[in-house]
Write an enzyme that holds these catalytic residues in place. Structure first.
Site, PDB file in Angstrom:
ATOM      1  N   ARG A 174     -10.279   5.712   9.471  1.00  0.00           N
ATOM      2  CA  ARG A 174      -9.526   5.240   8.322  1.00  0.00           C
ATOM      3  C   ARG A 174      -8.724   4.553   9.165  1.00  0.00           C
ATOM      4  O   ARG A 174      -9.031   4.705  10.288  1.00  0.00           O
ATOM      5  CB  ARG A 174      -9.415   5.927   7.969  1.00  0.00           C
ATOM      6  CG  ARG A 174      -9.763   7.198   7.266  1.00  0.00           C
ATOM      7  CD  ARG A 174      -9.114   8.524   5.894  1.00  0.00           C
ATOM      8  NE  ARG A 174      -7.805   9.136   6.778  1.00  0.00           N
ATOM      9  CZ  ARG A 174      -8.123  10.459   6.860  1.00  0.00           C
ATOM     10  NH1 ARG A 174      -8.799  11.237   5.781  1.00  0.00           N
ATOM     11  NH2 ARG A 174      -7.430  11.499   7.809  1.00  0.00           N
ATOM     12  N   TYR A 202       0.619  -1.342   0.056  1.00  0.00           N
ATOM     13  CA  TYR A 202      -0.048   0.419   0.115  1.00  0.00           C
ATOM     14  C   TYR A 202       1.096   1.170  -0.254  1.00  0.00           C
ATOM     15  O   TYR A 202       1.109   1.674  -0.583  1.00  0.00           O
ATOM     16  CB  TYR A 202      -1.048   0.024   0.725  1.00  0.00           C
ATOM     17  CG  TYR A 202      -1.224   1.277   0.961  1.00  0.00           C
ATOM     18  CD1 TYR A 202      -3.043   2.307   0.676  1.00  0.00           C
ATOM     19  CD2 TYR A 202      -1.158   2.138   2.138  1.00  0.00           C
ATOM     20  CE1 TYR A 202      -3.213   3.078   0.838  1.00  0.00           C
ATOM     21  CE2 TYR A 202      -1.823   3.529   2.446  1.00  0.00           C
ATOM     22  CZ  TYR A 202      -3.009   3.771   1.385  1.00  0.00           C
ATOM     23  OH  TYR A 202      -3.798   4.738   1.724  1.00  0.00           O
ATOM     24  N   ARG A 223       2.031   7.818  12.978  1.00  0.00           N
ATOM     25  CA  ARG A 223       1.378   9.778  14.121  1.00  0.00           C
ATOM     26  C   ARG A 223       0.048   9.524  14.458  1.00  0.00           C
ATOM     27  O   ARG A 223      -0.171  10.405  14.659  1.00  0.00           O
ATOM     28  CB  ARG A 223       2.217  10.846  13.222  1.00  0.00           C
ATOM     29  CG  ARG A 223       2.127  12.026  13.891  1.00  0.00           C
ATOM     30  CD  ARG A 223       2.710  13.473  12.817  1.00  0.00           C
ATOM     31  NE  ARG A 223       1.958  13.046  11.978  1.00  0.00           N
ATOM     32  CZ  ARG A 223       2.341  13.959  10.862  1.00  0.00           C
ATOM     33  NH1 ARG A 223       3.080  14.342  10.714  1.00  0.00           N
ATOM     34  NH2 ARG A 223       1.079  13.971   9.671  1.00  0.00           N
ATOM     35  N   PHE A 253      16.392  18.694  -0.320  1.00  0.00           N
ATOM     36  CA  PHE A 253      15.277  18.020  -0.968  1.00  0.00           C
ATOM     37  C   PHE A 253      14.990  16.743   0.285  1.00  0.00           C
ATOM     38  O   PHE A 253      13.933  16.865   0.499  1.00  0.00           O
ATOM     39  CB  PHE A 253      15.142  18.232  -1.789  1.00  0.00           C
ATOM     40  CG  PHE A 253      13.511  18.501  -2.502  1.00  0.00           C
ATOM     41  CD1 PHE A 253      12.911  19.421  -2.535  1.00  0.00           C
ATOM     42  CD2 PHE A 253      13.560  16.733  -2.865  1.00  0.00           C
ATOM     43  CE1 PHE A 253      11.478  18.429  -3.096  1.00  0.00           C
ATOM     44  CE2 PHE A 253      12.206  16.323  -3.401  1.00  0.00           C
ATOM     45  CZ  PHE A 253      11.229  17.164  -3.768  1.00  0.00           C
TER      46      PHE A 253
END
Ligand code: CA
Length: 372
Positions: free
Chosen positions: A235, A178, A225, A293
């Site tokens: 969910r 997933y 978290r 980044f």
């Protein structure tokens, strides 16, 4: 509040980073104007960046820090996946029709500058889709190498969305699968964009496994978290394999905190297994801007896991790391050694709290991976 003042009075460096970061973020404040009215008096290019500020201000900030050549490709990569996700998240669309919309999305984007009316569950998302032709025209202006990457990832992600419309995350293997679709593919796509720019050329970026793990580490951290917040919205993203043997329903962990902590720590240890791969990936980057980044989100993730470990508050609310810590990473991380030291430091702290010995095993891989 008082605790925070006390903390920063003894950590003036973090406070100074915090001010610097606030200044940086202030430049990317989204316009008060609605996207629909912005659309009527801006170029396609300007519109894309205005839209980015609206849908993700933090991403708008980090994109500006990339080398110039990568800014447009990464901005469009983000907006196009956001468009796809907007279709997926709109629960008013009939399921069969939605599957078709998702699977044909990339193909259409290469043929026509389409728009979608009344799609999206927030005003900004609906406005974005209503002017999606502007995004697509900018995408079509990109060099073909960038377009191919974006098309490929969009198609693969659409397949994953259709797959998980009918499936739930049961085993740890499902969890990896997933997360591969929702985040690993983003990591894979970014690596391919970096390669297409020629600013990076390491074989590690061609290795989909490493890029995938970069995404998995971030996504799993968010999922761990967001337990309480996701539960509130019905969910479930914590894999059943971790909790089904302990409780019947996931929300029961809120009442049974000792079991809750067991599951929480087990998930954190699972996520930390990706740390050595993340280090291997980061070490191979050459361009400092690309490195920052990639590295900053990873550092924020491991600092978050440090905060979540053994922390029963996670079962009831969204636990976040201090803004000063985010600011410190944001303003001061420039090289691999610094990042690795921070990873090792946090893993050492965690290994002292972990009774399974698994974190020590991860730590030992951190010291040896470069020789493998
Ligand atoms: Ca979604």
């Amino acid at each position: 509040m008082i605790a925070r003042i006390l903390y920063y009075s003894s950590h003036p460096q973090e406070l100074s980073y915090l001010f610097q970061m606030k200044k940086e973020f202030a430049q990317f404040k989204p316009s008060e104007e609605r996207l629909t009215s912005i659309a009527s008096n801006t170029s396609d290019h300007e519109f894309c960046y205005e839209a980015l500020k609206k849908v993700s201000r933090s991403f708008a900030v980090v994109i500006q820090q990339l080398p110039k050549d990568l800014q447009d490709p990464v901005c469009l990569f983000y907006l196009i996946l956001r468009g796809l996700d907007t279709v997926e998240d709109d629960m008013s669309i009939d399921q069969k029709e939605k599957e078709q919309m998702l699977i044909s999305f990339a193909d259409r984007m290469n043929k026509e500058a389409f728009i979608m009316e009344n799609v999206g569950d927030t005003q900004d998302y609906r406005d974005l889709m209503l002017h999606f032709d502007k995004v697509i025209r900018e995408y079509q202006n990109l060099a073909p190498g960038y377009q191919q990457v974006i098309t490929d990832i969009t198609n693969r992600m659409a397949m994953g969305m259709n797959k998980y419309a009918h499936l739930s995350v049961v085993s740890y293997e499902d969890w990896d699968d997933y997360c591969h679709y929702v985040a690993g593919l983003v990591g894979i796509g970014l690596s391919q964009l970096f390669l297409a720019s020629s600013l990076e050329d390491s074989n590690n970026l061609k290795n989909e496994t490493l890029s995938n793990e970069m995404g998995l580490f971030l996504q799993k951290t968010n999922i761990i978290r967001d337990y309480a917040e996701d539960l509130e919205q019905d969910r479930v993203f914590w894999p059943e394999e971790a909790w089904k043997s302990r409780v019947e329903k996931l929300e029961e962990l809120q009442k049974n905190e000792s079991k809750g902590i067991e599951v929480l720590n087990e998930l954190i240890i699972n996520a930390l297994q990706h740390a050595p791969a993340c280090m291997e990936y980061l070490e191979s980057l050459k361009n400092t801007q690309v490195f920052r980044f990639c590295a900053i989100p990873q550092l924020m993730a491991i600092a978050t896991l440090r905060e979540l470990f053994n922390n029963e508050n996670v079962l009831h609310k969204n636990v976040k790391i201090r803004k000063g810590k985010t600011a410190k990473y944001f303003m001061s991380i420039t090289n691999f050694e610094q990042s690795k030291n921070e990873f090792v430091k946090i893993l050492q702290e965690l290994s002292k709290l972990d009774r399974t010995g698994k974190i020590s095993a991860i730590l030992s891989k951190m010291h040896t991976y470069e020789n493998v």
